[in-house]
Write an enzyme that holds these catalytic residues in place. Sequence first.
Site, mmCIF file in Angstrom:
data_model
loop_
_atom_site.group_PDB
_atom_site.id
_atom_site.type_symbol
_atom_site.label_atom_id
_atom_site.label_comp_id
_atom_site.label_asym_id
_atom_site.label_seq_id
_atom_site.Cartn_x
_atom_site.Cartn_y
_atom_site.Cartn_z
ATOM 1 N N CYS A 114 0.809 -1.218 0.000
ATOM 2 C CA CYS A 114 0.000 0.000 0.000
ATOM 3 C C CYS A 114 0.846 1.273 0.000
ATOM 4 O O CYS A 114 0.348 2.346 -0.355
ATOM 5 C CB CYS A 114 -0.950 0.003 1.188
ATOM 6 S SG CYS A 114 -2.110 -1.388 1.197
ATOM 7 N N HIS A 251 -3.169 7.413 1.979
ATOM 8 C CA HIS A 251 -3.575 6.099 1.493
ATOM 9 C C HIS A 251 -4.987 5.839 1.992
ATOM 10 O O HIS A 251 -5.287 6.015 3.172
ATOM 11 C CB HIS A 251 -2.600 5.037 2.011
ATOM 12 C CG HIS A 251 -3.098 3.641 1.820
ATOM 13 N ND1 HIS A 251 -3.605 3.190 0.629
ATOM 14 C CD2 HIS A 251 -3.185 2.587 2.689
ATOM 15 C CE1 HIS A 251 -3.973 1.929 0.749
ATOM 16 N NE2 HIS A 251 -3.737 1.542 1.997
ATOM 17 N N ASN A 281 -10.024 0.079 -0.381
ATOM 18 C CA ASN A 281 -8.558 0.108 -0.323
ATOM 19 C C ASN A 281 -8.011 -0.450 -1.626
ATOM 20 O O ASN A 281 -8.078 -1.661 -1.870
ATOM 21 C CB ASN A 281 -8.081 -0.717 0.873
ATOM 22 C CG ASN A 281 -6.574 -0.675 1.062
ATOM 23 O OD1 ASN A 281 -5.824 -0.302 0.163
ATOM 24 N ND2 ASN A 281 -6.118 -1.072 2.232
#
Length: 324
Positions: A114, A251, A281
């Site tokens: 990520c 993020h 996500n």
Amino acid sequence: MTVRAVVKGVGHYLPERIVPNAEFEKTLDTSDEWIRTRSGIERRHFAADGETTSDLAAAAAKNALKSADLEANDIDAVIVATSTPDLTFPSVATMVQNKLGMTRGFGFDVQAVCAGFVFALANANSQILGGMAKRVLVIGAETFSRIMDWDDRATCVLFGDGAGALILEAEEGTGENSDRGVLSADLNSDGSYKEMLFVDGGVSTTGTSGKLRMQGNALFRQAVEKLTSTADAALQKAGLAHEDVNWIVPHQANIRIIQGTAKKLGVSMDRVIVTVQDHGNTSAASIPLALSVGVEKGQIKQGDVLVTEAIGGGLAWGSVVLRW
């Protein structure tokens, strides 16, 4: 002369299939309310059968090139951040080169889960400052739907597929933090946290792609602390303070992490770009996707100071400060 890596264009791409939270109610002991309350996610996009990470990346790249009014062969380098490549090799970046019709330059992938886009952006900045490239296409692209355990309600509802792309170009600057472009970067990793977020398969272990495993509560605690510290470090390197920041572009993992980090940084949520509700996500794709959406909505404007920050498996975490 001071060289700066300045943003020239941005774009994103999302697969056509939209998956609302309610769809998971058919197969899991979960609900739309449960998912929204714990993550802030309302829907996400899943790639179609046969639609690959490089397809998503190339589509986002085309939109970024259009935004910058550039052609593929104007680009010197392609860096793709991904943990879900089409193949073990070659890199997604070389596949993107081919799909764009790019016949020059070089391309490679970065894998920091990520945090991948932040690592790729810092790397692209270094390529420009070091004279290796004048224009770099930086992409975050993922098909995390391919590594989900659909029986694990704690993880499979959180992730989505998508891609975002950004073009950096070398420009002359003054060396002051009033310059446009990347002003600083802060990168970190610590392999002792591996068990918090990993995939239980790979080429040299199981010979399979494996499924995502996550210790959510433990990761949450690490995320807020580490995202705050890396954002502070990058701002200090840039010679800027919290009040100088126009936008935090985090993020997009979980709304509670985003809110917790903003609170610790002393930044109100009306200065945070949030897209997690619409995309879930998307790992390395989440920051460039959020940047593109922020520009599209008229939130991010030229001259704005942005802090991008992310944390992912490794653990790996980092941030980049740039003036748009």
